[in-house]
Design a protein around this motif. Structure first.
Motif, PDB file in Angstrom:
ATOM      1  N   UNK A  37       0.750  -1.090   0.252  1.00  9.06           N
ATOM      2  CA  UNK A  37      -0.054  -0.200   0.177  1.00  9.06           C
ATOM      3  C   UNK A  37       0.847   1.533   0.067  1.00  9.06           C
ATOM      4  N   UNK A  38       1.959   1.406   0.314  1.00 11.67           N
ATOM      5  CA  UNK A  38       2.757   2.600   0.718  1.00 11.67           C
ATOM      6  C   UNK A  38       3.433   2.411  -0.418  1.00 11.67           C
ATOM      7  N   UNK A  39       4.250   1.360  -0.870  1.00  7.03           N
ATOM      8  CA  UNK A  39       4.984   1.569  -2.645  1.00  7.03           C
ATOM      9  C   UNK A  39       3.548   1.999  -3.680  1.00  7.03           C
ATOM     10  N   UNK A  40       2.557   1.608  -3.731  1.00  7.17           N
ATOM     11  CA  UNK A  40       1.738   2.028  -4.411  1.00  7.17           C
ATOM     12  C   UNK A  40       1.032   3.793  -3.810  1.00  7.17           C
ATOM     13  N   UNK A  41       1.330   4.151  -3.062  1.00  7.62           N
ATOM     14  CA  UNK A  41       1.092   5.717  -3.009  1.00  7.62           C
ATOM     15  C   UNK A  41       2.352   6.342  -3.535  1.00  7.62           C
ATOM     16  N   UNK A  42       3.573   6.337  -3.103  1.00 10.32           N
ATOM     17  CA  UNK A  42       4.728   6.084  -3.388  1.00 10.32           C
ATOM     18  C   UNK A  42       4.596   6.573  -5.455  1.00 10.32           C
ATOM     19  N   UNK A  43       4.407   5.615  -6.184  1.00 14.92           N
ATOM     20  CA  UNK A  43       4.467   4.749  -7.129  1.00 14.92           C
ATOM     21  C   UNK A  43       3.548   6.302  -7.937  1.00 14.92           C
ATOM     22  N   UNK A  44       2.753   6.666  -7.073  1.00 12.46           N
ATOM     23  CA  UNK A  44       1.451   7.368  -7.327  1.00 12.46           C
ATOM     24  C   UNK A  44       1.865   9.116  -7.592  1.00 12.46           C
ATOM     25  N   UNK A  45       2.908   8.866  -6.495  1.00 14.81           N
ATOM     26  CA  UNK A  45       4.016  10.053  -6.163  1.00 14.81           C
ATOM     27  C   UNK A  45       4.434  10.247  -7.133  1.00 14.81           C
ATOM     28  N   UNK A  46       4.835   8.892  -8.183  1.00 13.53           N
ATOM     29  CA  UNK A  46       5.741   9.152  -9.082  1.00 13.53           C
ATOM     30  C   UNK A  46       5.603   9.360 -10.218  1.00 13.53           C
ATOM     31  N   UNK A  47       4.277   9.054 -10.058  1.00  6.84           N
ATOM     32  CA  UNK A  47       3.641   9.695 -11.484  1.00  6.84           C
ATOM     33  C   UNK A  47       3.175  11.379 -11.466  1.00  6.84           C
ATOM     34  N   UNK A  48       2.981  11.702 -10.281  1.00  3.08           N
ATOM     35  CA  UNK A  48       2.917  12.941 -10.321  1.00  3.08           C
ATOM     36  C   UNK A  48       4.210  13.777 -10.538  1.00  3.08           C
ATOM     37  N   UNK A  49       5.608  12.712  -9.970  1.00  4.45           N
ATOM     38  CA  UNK A  49       6.612  14.288 -10.379  1.00  4.45           C
ATOM     39  C   UNK A  49       6.989  13.876 -11.777  1.00  4.45           C
ATOM     40  N   UNK A 162      10.823  -7.531  -9.215  1.00  8.22           N
ATOM     41  CA  UNK A 162      10.574  -7.423 -11.078  1.00  8.22           C
ATOM     42  C   UNK A 162      10.099  -5.887 -10.465  1.00  8.22           C
ATOM     43  N   UNK A 163       9.560  -5.502  -9.147  1.00  4.85           N
ATOM     44  CA  UNK A 163       8.415  -4.353  -9.455  1.00  4.85           C
ATOM     45  C   UNK A 163       9.763  -2.892  -9.921  1.00  4.85           C
ATOM     46  N   UNK A 164      10.629  -3.172  -8.850  1.00  2.95           N
ATOM     47  CA  UNK A 164      11.565  -2.319  -8.555  1.00  2.95           C
ATOM     48  C   UNK A 164      12.278  -2.567 -10.316  1.00  2.95           C
ATOM     49  N   UNK A 165      12.768  -3.477 -10.702  1.00  6.27           N
ATOM     50  CA  UNK A 165      13.551  -2.839 -12.405  1.00  6.27           C
ATOM     51  C   UNK A 165      12.429  -2.491 -12.878  1.00  6.27           C
ATOM     52  N   UNK A 166      10.930  -2.176 -12.760  1.00  2.00           N
ATOM     53  CA  UNK A 166      10.102  -1.642 -13.888  1.00  2.00           C
ATOM     54  C   UNK A 166      10.018  -0.571 -13.365  1.00  2.00           C
ATOM     55  N   UNK A 283       3.863   3.965 -19.327  1.00  2.00           N
ATOM     56  CA  UNK A 283       5.112   2.938 -18.905  1.00  2.00           C
ATOM     57  C   UNK A 283       4.149   3.531 -16.924  1.00  2.00           C
ATOM     58  N   UNK A 284       4.220   4.985 -16.371  1.00  2.00           N
ATOM     59  CA  UNK A 284       4.264   5.215 -15.463  1.00  2.00           C
ATOM     60  C   UNK A 284       2.472   4.058 -15.068  1.00  2.00           C
ATOM     61  N   UNK A 285       1.775   4.613 -16.602  1.00  2.00           N
ATOM     62  CA  UNK A 285       0.584   3.634 -15.695  1.00  2.00           C
ATOM     63  C   UNK A 285       0.758   1.941 -15.520  1.00  2.00           C
ATOM     64  N   UNK A 286       1.395   1.287 -16.626  1.00  2.00           N
ATOM     65  CA  UNK A 286       1.325   0.183 -15.752  1.00  2.00           C
ATOM     66  C   UNK A 286       1.928   0.078 -14.674  1.00  2.00           C
ATOM     67  N   UNK A 287       3.198   0.596 -14.595  1.00  2.00           N
ATOM     68  CA  UNK A 287       3.845   0.923 -13.394  1.00  2.00           C
ATOM     69  C   UNK A 287       2.950   0.428 -11.817  1.00  2.00           C
ATOM     70  N   UNK A 288       2.533   1.449 -12.082  1.00  2.00           N
ATOM     71  CA  UNK A 288       1.098   1.540 -11.231  1.00  2.00           C
ATOM     72  C   UNK A 288       0.007   0.921 -11.540  1.00  2.00           C
ATOM     73  N   UNK A 289       0.287   0.110 -11.746  1.00  2.00           N
ATOM     74  CA  UNK A 289      -1.675  -0.623 -12.183  1.00  2.00           C
ATOM     75  C   UNK A 289      -0.491  -2.528 -11.487  1.00  2.00           C
ATOM     76  N   UNK A 290       0.657  -2.340 -11.774  1.00  2.00           N
ATOM     77  CA  UNK A 290       1.629  -3.767 -11.817  1.00  2.00           C
ATOM     78  C   UNK A 290       1.105  -3.793 -10.545  1.00  2.00           C
TER      79      UNK A 290
END
Length: 817
Positions: A37-49, A162-166, A283-290
């Motif tokens: 859950x925390x990683x999902x929040x950080x990925x969403x923030x990465x999309x904003x970044x 795998x998620x870290x590589x993406x 790419x960001x959407x794919x990472x967030x979805x995964x």
């Protein structure tokens, strides 16, 4: 501690352990779900970044164009507004982040500081005071921090490889877009300056190389479809045009003017950035979805594990509660049944079996089966076995009680049989004594006969005691009420030391109903015998009677040493609640009194006297009293006389001619037994002679018991002697009705209706010739009468003499200690 609390503790301990281990087992899954859950929040923030980086790149290009006079302020303003919106979105996404990796957290802190400094940087751009190099450096630093944040979240705890590589591949694509954006600014600076310098040429070439390296990293770490997305996106006309212009600018030598127009370059560069941004978004959407899918999977897994553990624990608790409640309910039923049996059921059965005739012909086994099973909690478990065992114990206890009741009934029947045989033998003995007394004139032999007669009275009382203990009453039935003083005299005649009984104040008009006369006399006889036995031999036992509302109270007072309060309480309890069994032989008198008193509702109580001794108080209820009756004159206080409803005792006739004693009419009725109204006692009192220890008058020339004359002797144990009657001339003329066959005066009867018909004892044969008319009586002189009465008195003394009687036959309870 009650069983329910023990069961709660018994269940709580393993449940606590189970919960603890369940928490430990659920911790990894729960932690992974939280990390996802925390990683999902950080990925969403990465999309904003990524969005913010793209806006900053565009703002940087607009600022460079404004400073190099290749653009206008309105375009810069539009770019800054778009950047501010992106900053607000990025802040809202990073506001609730927790457990951000160190490098990513540092980048966020630097980005926040740059955002705070942006108004100053924009002001310099608008004023034109900032150089292009300084401007490009400031934007490049914040964009690098945004890309650094994207790359840093791949180092968070619990992130799958795998998620870290993406995530790194997506960050590499953002770096590639930054390299192309820096190329755009570098070319714009060169166009404004009239060509490349050596440094700007190197920067341009470094941008091209950086783009190639970043896309290579993305191709290596990201999935193959991402490369396909990028290649297909950059294969269009706009991308090719930007690449053509890039190649043309790259071939321009240092210091020469660029042949590409600024407008064409800016348009081509902006188009290429838009294409890269579109790929970056995918790419960001794919990472967030995964990441979201992984988070959902972990959350569901953790939730399922938690639900499974919770349901298991709840199921265990529910099962434990249900089983515990069933067990507790059964144990409580067993306890309640045991309490009911112990405190009410079994005592009631025992009380019922202790009553005479309780078996009603049933065997002990039938009685035990009839009571049933008190415990319904049975079964195949241990509690059911305890219930069955308790039922077996109850059955055996009832059976043993019924068997004991059967034995008691047999013993009671035996006692009653023995008592009835003894009564018949006593009746035969009395009949024989009557026969001998009628024909005996020798004073010495008469003394023995009177002693035997008195012993017969006492034997009869003992026989009646056995009948009462056996559940039977006195067989005699009276047809008329009797005065209370008469009942007291009859009671005194049934004891050994009758001469020590002294009548005190007896209120007149108190009588006893016919049906209770014999039982009341029996009660008083037992109490009088007890009082005379355990009090000093030289002291009198007083009897007083008075009314108390609708009752009457009889008090028997002795002057013994008394008894302790504890012992008196035990006796009073026994008198209040008669024993249902045969009773202790040593305290037979106490049980007899209790039973007779309970039969008529009489209250007998032993009380402490103000002085030495004990008071036996008998309260007669209204149903056994005949109040306001006309009663014969009672003897004076301190003495027992015959003028209490008794017939004047039959005079004893010395032998007449031929050696036979003449009898008056009706002489076959024994004085004091068949002629007396109560039917007990012998001729213990003479005409007007006190029994309470007074000195008898001895006619001149005759020696009485005090003088050692015939039948005399010193009385033993304080017993007085029966005095001789007064001479005939002392008797009032109005009281003399005639002369008996023996020559003695006969008193006039006061109440003839109270006396039974003389001449025949109840149940005895009529002696031949006794009812025939007798010759005219002749008077005897006073000497003959004195000799006979002296023999009578000595016979009574002999019956109470320890040397002349057998072992005590009155097993009366001793109340004096």
């Amino acid at each position: 501690m009650k069983i329910n609390r023990r069961l709660v503790l018994l269940v709580t301990a393993p449940l606590t352990v189970a919960v603890a281990f369940s928490v430990l087992a659920l911790a990894p899954a729960t932690n992974q779900a939280l990390q996802a859950d925390r990683l999902t929040s950080m990925v969403e923030a990465a999309d904003g970044a990524s969005e913010l980086a793209n806006r900053l790149q565009r703002e940087r290009a607009a600022a460079t164009a404004l400073i190099s006079e290749q653009g206008d302020a309105e375009a810069f303003r539009l770019r800054t507004n778009a950047t501010d919106k992106s900053i607000a979105g990025f802040r809202s996404r990073t506001k609730g982040l927790s457990s951000v990796p160190g490098s990513a957290q540092g980048a966020l802190d630097r980005i926040e500081r740059f955002v705070e400094e942006m108004p100053g940087l924009r002001a310099q751009v608008r004023s034109g005071s900032s150089t292009v190099s300084a401007l490009a450096f400031g934007y490049r630093i914040v964009i690098a921090d945004l890309n650094s944040y994207r790359d840093g979240i791949a180092q968070a705890d619990g992130v799958d490889a795998d998620i870290a590589d993406r995530i790194r591949a997506a960050a590499a694509l953002s770096e590639a877009a930054e390299h192309t954006a820096q190329q755009q600014v570098t070319v714009m600076r060169a166009q404004a300056a009239g060509g490349f310098t050596t440094a700007s040429q190197r920067t341009f070439d470094a941008g091209r190389m950086g783009y190639t390296e970043s896309t290579g990293v993305m191709f290596d770490l990201g999935p193959g479809e991402w490369r396909t997305w990028l290649e297909r996106t950059l294969s269009g006309a706009k991308a090719l045009e930007a690449r053509r212009l890039e190649d043309e600018i790259g071939r321009t030598a240092t210091g020469k003017d660029l042949t590409v127009a600024p407008e064409d370059w800016q348009k081509a560069a902006n188009d290429r950035q838009e294409l890269l941004r579109s790929v970056e978004k995918r790419v960001d959407a794919a990472v967030l979805a995964q990441v979201s899918d992984a988070r959902t999977t972990l959350i569901w897994t953790a939730g399922a594990e938690v639900a499974l553990v919770v349901l298991t624990l709840v199921g265990v608790v529910v099962v434990a509660i249900r089983l515990g409640r069933v067990m507790i309910r059964r144990l409580r039923d067993l306890r309640n049944a045991a309490h009911e049996v112990a405190h009410s059921g079994l005592p009631a059965v025992m009380n019922e079996l202790s009553q005479p005739g309780a078996l009603r012909g049933a065997t002990p086994e039938e009685v035990a089966r009839r009571t049933g099973d008190p415990v319904r909690t049975t079964g195949e478990d241990e509690i059911g076995e305890v219930g069955e065992a308790f039922n077996a114990v109850h059955h055996e206890a009832v059976r043993l009680a019924a068997q004991q009741a059967h034995v008691h009934e047999q013993l009671a029947e035996t006692l009653v049989g023995v008592a009835r045989r003894g009564a018949r033998l006593t009746a035969v003995m009395v009949s024989e004594l009557d026969t001998v007394q009628r024909d005996e004139a020798d004073p010495v032999r008469m003394k023995t006969l009177f002693a035997l007669d008195h012993l017969a009275i006492r034997m009869e009382r003992n026989t009646n005691n056995l009948l009462v203990l056996g559940g039977y009453g006195n067989a005699r039935v009276r047809s008329a009420d009797v005065g209370c003083s008469t009942v007291i005299v009859a009671a005194a005649q049934q004891i050994e030391r009758f001469d020590r009984v002294s009548l005190g104040a007896i209120e007149s008009g108190i009588g006893v109903t016919a049906r209770a006369v014999h039982d009341v006399a029996h009660i008083l006889a037992e109490l009088l015998d007890n009082a005379t036995r355990y009090s000093p031999p030289d002291k009198q036992v007083g009897v007083a009677v008075w009314r108390l509302w609708d009752r009457a109270v009889v008090q028997i007072v002795d002057e013994g040493v008394g008894i302790t309060a504890e012992r008196r309480a035990v006796h009073n309890a026994a008198l209040l609640e008669p024993q249902a069994g045969i009773g202790d032989v040593r305290s037979m008198g106490l049980h007899v009194v209790a039973r007779l008193a309970a039969r008529h509702g009489i209250v007998v109580e032993l009380r402490d006297s103000s002085g030495p001794g004990t008071i036996a108080e008998v309260t007669l209820p209204a149903k056994v009293l005949a109040l306001d009756m006309e009663e014969a004159q009672a003897p004076p206080p301190g003495a027992l006389g015959n003028d209490v409803g008794y017939e004047t005792p039959r005079p004893i006739t010395p032998p007449g001619p031929g050696g036979h004693r003449q009898q008056p009419a009706g002489a076959n009725a024994r004085p004091g037994r068949d002629s007396a109204p109560i039917g007990t006692g012998v001729g213990l009192v003479g005409a007007g002679a006190p029994v309470g220890g007074g000195d008898r008058e001895t006619p001149p020339g005759h020696a009485g018991p005090r003088d050692g004359g015939p039948g005399g002797g010193t009385p033993e144990r304080g017993h007085g002697t029966t005095p001789a009657p007064h001479p005939v001339h002392d008797e009032p003329v109005s009281r003399v009705a005639g002369v008996s066959s023996s020559g003695l005066p006969v008193r006039q009867r006061r109440a003839p209706q109270q006396w039974p018909a003389a001449g025949k004892r109840e149940g005895a044969e009529q002696r031949p010739g006794t009812g025939a008319p007798r010759p005219s009586p002749r008077r005897r002189d006073s000497r003959q009468v004195s000799d006979v009465l002296a023999a009578y008195a000595q016979g009574i003394n002999r019956s109470t003499n320890h040397r002349g009687r057998s072992a005590p036959d009155d097993n009366t309870e001793r109340t004096e200690k």
